[in-house]
Design an enzyme around this catalytic site. Structure first.
Site, PDB file in Angstrom:
ATOM      1  N   LYS A 221       0.815  -1.214   0.000  1.00  0.00           N
ATOM      2  CA  LYS A 221       0.000   0.000   0.000  1.00  0.00           C
ATOM      3  C   LYS A 221       0.853   1.269   0.000  1.00  0.00           C
ATOM      4  CE  LYS A 221      -4.356  -1.803   1.760  1.00  0.00           C
ATOM      5  NZ  LYS A 221      -5.370  -1.806   2.823  1.00  0.00           N
ATOM      6  N   ARG A 255      -3.509 -10.142   5.297  1.00  0.00           N
ATOM      7  CA  ARG A 255      -4.088 -10.150   3.946  1.00  0.00           C
ATOM      8  C   ARG A 255      -3.036  -9.614   2.995  1.00  0.00           C
ATOM      9  NH1 ARG A 255      -6.874  -6.721   0.457  1.00  0.00           N
ATOM     10  NH2 ARG A 255      -8.533  -7.748  -0.781  1.00  0.00           N
TER      11      ARG A 255
END
Length: 273
Positions: A221, A255
């Site tokens: 991210k 995740r």
């Protein structure tokens, strides 16, 4: 801590890995990479062989300013892939990444055993009752607004305190419908600045007061690659660093796009205990 996935009792006392499968054309990291079914099956086989406990399949990109996708299109993208994966890997544990009740219902009817909702039921007022009726575990994430507006909604007085209050209310609401297995996700990158993401990570152990399993989704991210002045493609090392910190602060599910490296993080951190 356990969750029941279609009769499979998953023990989360040892952290687990959730592999990300995006079947969207515009995901921030792997958009358009997995469009053909053979490519999808190959990628899932790779993730399972590397140690993924769950595969999280999504057909609507939730990146900032993502384009709108209709409910019908989302179902059309998901259902054939879910059916193929269940046929190919009979023991697979699939999660569906959606904030829409009808998409969750269609996915579970074809073999998905968990619902991962970025909106915790706030973008579809039928979601909680639908998940309760489906009797599957429910991952609820913290976010403000929707993928199109979330990055303009980052004004907090005390971000961690406000996220805990948010979860307290959403958990109570989910319980009122009869949802028993709940996982919470702080929502790194969703309605949060880079600095706020790191504050949440730094204080993540405070979420233990909610007494529910905690999912961490930091994989590749912008909170990593913006700090490192790189790109999502170059953010694997940074992902492993933050996954390690998340595990030390109580994460029970990672995740990730890169399963092998996440499994290694779990193995190494477990040696500290």
């Amino acid at each position: 801590m356990n969750i029941n996935c279609n009769g499979n009792l998953i023990d989360l006392s040892t952290p687990k890995v959730m592999g990300i499968l995006n079947v969207t054309p515009n995901s921030f990291y792997d958009g358009g990479k997995h469009k053909e079914i053979n490519s999808i099956i190959h990628q899932v086989d790779k993730m399972l062989s590397e140690g993924a406990d769950f595969i999280d399949i999504g057909a609507y990109s939730s990146k900032p300013s993502a384009e709108f996708v209709s409910e019908e299109e989302e179902i059309k993208r998901l259902v054939p892939i879910v059916k193929s994966l269940v046929e190919t890997f009979p023991n697979i544990i699939l999660s569906v990444d959606t904030f829409r009740a009808q998409v969750a219902k269609a996915s579970v009817e074809h073999g998905v055993t968990m619902v991962n909702d970025i909106a915790a039921g706030l973008l579809d007022d039928k979601m909680l009752e639908t998940v309760a009726a489906l009797k599957v575990p429910y991952i609820m994430m913290h976010m403000r607004g929707n993928p199109q507006t979330m990055q303009s909604l980052t004004d907090y007085n005390d971000i961690v305190k406000e996220i805990i209050f948010y979860f307290s209310e959403r958990i109570q609401k989910a319980r009122s419908f009869g949802i028993s297995d709940i996982v919470i996700d702080p929502g790194f990158g969703f309605a949060k600045t880079v600095e706020q993401n790191y504050e949440v990570l730094h204080k993540m152990e405070l979420f233990e007061m909610l007494e529910l399993p905690l999912l961490a989704g930091v994989s590749r991210k912008s909170m990593i690659y913006k700090v490192l002045e790189s790109s999502p493609q170059e953010a694997l090392n940074g992902t492993s660093v933050l996954n390690t910190i998340a595990l030390q602060k109580g994460a029970k599910i990672l995740r990730v796009h890169d399963v092998k490296e996440a499994v290694e993080c779990i193995k190494l951190v477990s040696k500290l205990k």
